[in-house]
Design a protein around this motif. Sequence first.
Motif, PDB file in Angstrom:
ATOM      1  N   UNK A  83       0.863  -1.186   0.000  1.00 17.57           N
ATOM      2  CA  UNK A  83       0.000   0.000   0.000  1.00 17.57           C
ATOM      3  C   UNK A  83       0.900   1.238   0.000  1.00 17.57           C
ATOM      4  N   UNK A  84       0.564   2.208  -0.853  1.00 18.80           N
ATOM      5  CA  UNK A  84       1.379   3.415  -0.930  1.00 18.80           C
ATOM      6  C   UNK A  84       2.625   3.257  -1.796  1.00 18.80           C
ATOM      7  N   UNK A  85       2.765   2.067  -2.421  1.00 25.62           N
ATOM      8  CA  UNK A  85       3.779   1.776  -3.448  1.00 25.62           C
ATOM      9  C   UNK A  85       5.202   1.611  -2.945  1.00 25.62           C
ATOM     10  N   UNK A  86       5.659   2.477  -2.046  1.00 29.72           N
ATOM     11  CA  UNK A  86       7.018   2.344  -1.500  1.00 29.72           C
ATOM     12  C   UNK A  86       8.089   2.218  -2.565  1.00 29.72           C
ATOM     13  N   UNK A  87       8.049   3.084  -3.518  1.00 26.07           N
ATOM     14  CA  UNK A  87       9.143   3.122  -4.489  1.00 26.07           C
ATOM     15  C   UNK A  87      10.219   4.076  -3.964  1.00 26.07           C
ATOM     16  N   UNK A  88      11.400   3.973  -4.540  1.00 26.20           N
ATOM     17  CA  UNK A  88      12.515   4.842  -4.142  1.00 26.20           C
ATOM     18  C   UNK A  88      12.592   5.995  -5.142  1.00 26.20           C
ATOM     19  N   UNK A 117       3.731  -1.054 -21.029  1.00 20.73           N
ATOM     20  CA  UNK A 117       4.489  -0.331 -22.063  1.00 20.73           C
ATOM     21  C   UNK A 117       4.886   1.084 -21.630  1.00 20.73           C
ATOM     22  N   UNK A 118       4.100   1.715 -20.751  1.00 19.10           N
ATOM     23  CA  UNK A 118       4.453   3.065 -20.304  1.00 19.10           C
ATOM     24  C   UNK A 118       5.832   3.117 -19.655  1.00 19.10           C
ATOM     25  N   UNK A 119       6.247   2.009 -19.074  1.00 20.71           N
ATOM     26  CA  UNK A 119       7.524   2.011 -18.361  1.00 20.71           C
ATOM     27  C   UNK A 119       8.719   1.986 -19.317  1.00 20.71           C
ATOM     28  N   UNK A 120       8.486   1.504 -20.546  1.00 21.21           N
ATOM     29  CA  UNK A 120       9.589   1.382 -21.515  1.00 21.21           C
ATOM     30  C   UNK A 120      10.337   2.708 -21.688  1.00 21.21           C
ATOM     31  N   UNK A 121       9.574   3.772 -21.966  1.00 20.65           N
ATOM     32  CA  UNK A 121      10.193   5.070 -22.229  1.00 20.65           C
ATOM     33  C   UNK A 121      10.763   5.695 -20.961  1.00 20.65           C
ATOM     34  N   UNK A 122      10.414   5.107 -19.812  1.00 16.59           N
ATOM     35  CA  UNK A 122      10.782   5.698 -18.524  1.00 16.59           C
ATOM     36  C   UNK A 122      11.922   4.965 -17.834  1.00 16.59           C
ATOM     37  N   UNK A 123      12.505   3.971 -18.495  1.00 20.40           N
ATOM     38  CA  UNK A 123      13.484   3.108 -17.817  1.00 20.40           C
ATOM     39  C   UNK A 123      14.615   3.885 -17.156  1.00 20.40           C
ATOM     40  N   UNK A 124      15.032   4.993 -17.811  1.00 20.72           N
ATOM     41  CA  UNK A 124      16.166   5.745 -17.260  1.00 20.72           C
ATOM     42  C   UNK A 124      15.733   6.914 -16.379  1.00 20.72           C
ATOM     43  N   UNK A 125      14.423   7.088 -16.220  1.00 19.82           N
ATOM     44  CA  UNK A 125      13.930   8.182 -15.366  1.00 19.82           C
ATOM     45  C   UNK A 125      13.934   7.756 -13.905  1.00 19.82           C
ATOM     46  N   UNK A 126      14.180   8.735 -13.011  1.00 20.93           N
ATOM     47  CA  UNK A 126      14.046   8.401 -11.585  1.00 20.93           C
ATOM     48  C   UNK A 126      12.557   8.287 -11.255  1.00 20.93           C
ATOM     49  N   UNK A 127      12.267   7.367 -10.337  1.00 22.82           N
ATOM     50  CA  UNK A 127      10.872   7.036 -10.050  1.00 22.82           C
ATOM     51  C   UNK A 127      10.099   8.218  -9.474  1.00 22.82           C
ATOM     52  N   UNK A 128      10.797   9.128  -8.802  1.00 26.33           N
ATOM     53  CA  UNK A 128      10.134  10.300  -8.235  1.00 26.33           C
ATOM     54  C   UNK A 128       9.485  11.187  -9.286  1.00 26.33           C
ATOM     55  N   UNK A 129       9.913  11.046 -10.541  1.00 21.79           N
ATOM     56  CA  UNK A 129       9.358  11.883 -11.618  1.00 21.79           C
ATOM     57  C   UNK A 129       8.164  11.227 -12.314  1.00 21.79           C
ATOM     58  N   UNK A 130       7.827  10.009 -11.930  1.00 19.02           N
ATOM     59  CA  UNK A 130       6.723   9.322 -12.603  1.00 19.02           C
ATOM     60  C   UNK A 130       5.378   9.824 -12.082  1.00 19.02           C
ATOM     61  N   UNK A 138       5.043   0.564 -11.730  1.00 20.57           N
ATOM     62  CA  UNK A 138       6.392   0.180 -11.325  1.00 20.57           C
ATOM     63  C   UNK A 138       6.343  -0.736 -10.102  1.00 20.57           C
ATOM     64  N   UNK A 139       5.481  -0.411  -9.155  1.00 19.81           N
ATOM     65  CA  UNK A 139       5.359  -1.249  -7.958  1.00 19.81           C
ATOM     66  C   UNK A 139       4.913  -2.663  -8.339  1.00 19.81           C
ATOM     67  N   UNK A 140       3.989  -2.750  -9.299  1.00 19.11           N
ATOM     68  CA  UNK A 140       3.526  -4.066  -9.748  1.00 19.11           C
ATOM     69  C   UNK A 140       4.624  -4.780 -10.537  1.00 19.11           C
ATOM     70  N   UNK A 141       5.310  -4.031 -11.411  1.00 18.12           N
ATOM     71  CA  UNK A 141       6.387  -4.630 -12.220  1.00 18.12           C
ATOM     72  C   UNK A 141       7.503  -5.151 -11.323  1.00 18.12           C
ATOM     73  N   UNK A 142       7.822  -4.376 -10.284  1.00 15.16           N
ATOM     74  CA  UNK A 142       8.896  -4.769  -9.360  1.00 15.16           C
ATOM     75  C   UNK A 142       8.531  -6.073  -8.643  1.00 15.16           C
ATOM     76  N   UNK A 143       7.255  -6.219  -8.284  1.00 16.89           N
ATOM     77  CA  UNK A 143       6.839  -7.463  -7.627  1.00 16.89           C
ATOM     78  C   UNK A 143       6.874  -8.624  -8.619  1.00 16.89           C
TER      79      UNK A 143
END
Length: 229
Positions: A83-88, A117-130, A138-143
């Motif tokens: 819950x709340x995603x907990x991404x870095x 597919x949205x994550x493809x263009x974002x691979x090099x972006x920091x997660x705080x900018x998503x 990203x949280x789902x992909x990471x799991x």
Amino acid sequence: MLSVHDVHTYYGDSYILQGVTLELQPGQIVALLGRNGVGKTTLVRSIMGLTPARRGRIVFKHHDITHLPAHRIARMGIGLVPQGRHIFRSLTVKEHLQVTARSRGQWDLAGVVALFPNLQARLRNVAGKLSGGEQQMLAAARALIGNPELLLMDEPTEGLAPLMVRELGRTIASLKAAGTSILLVEQQLAFALRYADIVFIMSKGRIVHQCSPVELASDAQTKTRYLGI
Ligand SMILES: Nc1ncnc2c1ncn2[C@@H]1O[C@H](COP(=O)(O)OP(=O)(O)O)[C@@H](O)[C@H]1O
Ligand SMILES: [Mg+2]
């Protein structure tokens, strides 16, 4: 696949889970519903080994995991979308996916990027900018990249726009089709009922009701009493 038997969990002296019992069969999507503060996240944390049960037993694929540390439970095949995603915020999308990748299994970097597919263009972006929706993906992909057989999703639709909720629904449907079991904690009743095979309702640290999605849809009394709808 997962059996939670008479689990009692505390935060310090606060007695939260007061004897929770539930079963999840392989390939099932189980929805866990209930008002705020009834203990849904605490149950997820107890299964994952983050806030271990003080009494009771949790069995995953015939192994007693009640007192195992979280990293061992993750390696056995349980993934968490917290819950709340907990991404870095300062890690890139790709870095998030690299640190949790597990070699065996169907999901790798290419696979999860194809699913989101949205994550493809974002691979090099920091997660705080998503955006919020991209962070949830990203949280789902990471799991997923940990190749879990059981995915614990704790309010994945929270804060998502309707379009993103629909996208997440498609993802859940394709995970189910691929054989992944899911424990889905949800506030959005319609969303949970669309994907769940079975519904458990919690109140005050206990499971108080168990039924099919169809039964709950037409049970106004239970919805009012336990979900405030
Ligand atoms: N870290 C914590 N320390 C003490 N109490 C907590 C903590 N986290 C949650 N709680 C309490 O435990 C109860 C259940 O919380 P939670 O499992 O988050 O409920 P839910 O996910 O159903 O909204 C609430 O009363 C909450 O205030
Ligand atoms: Mg919660």
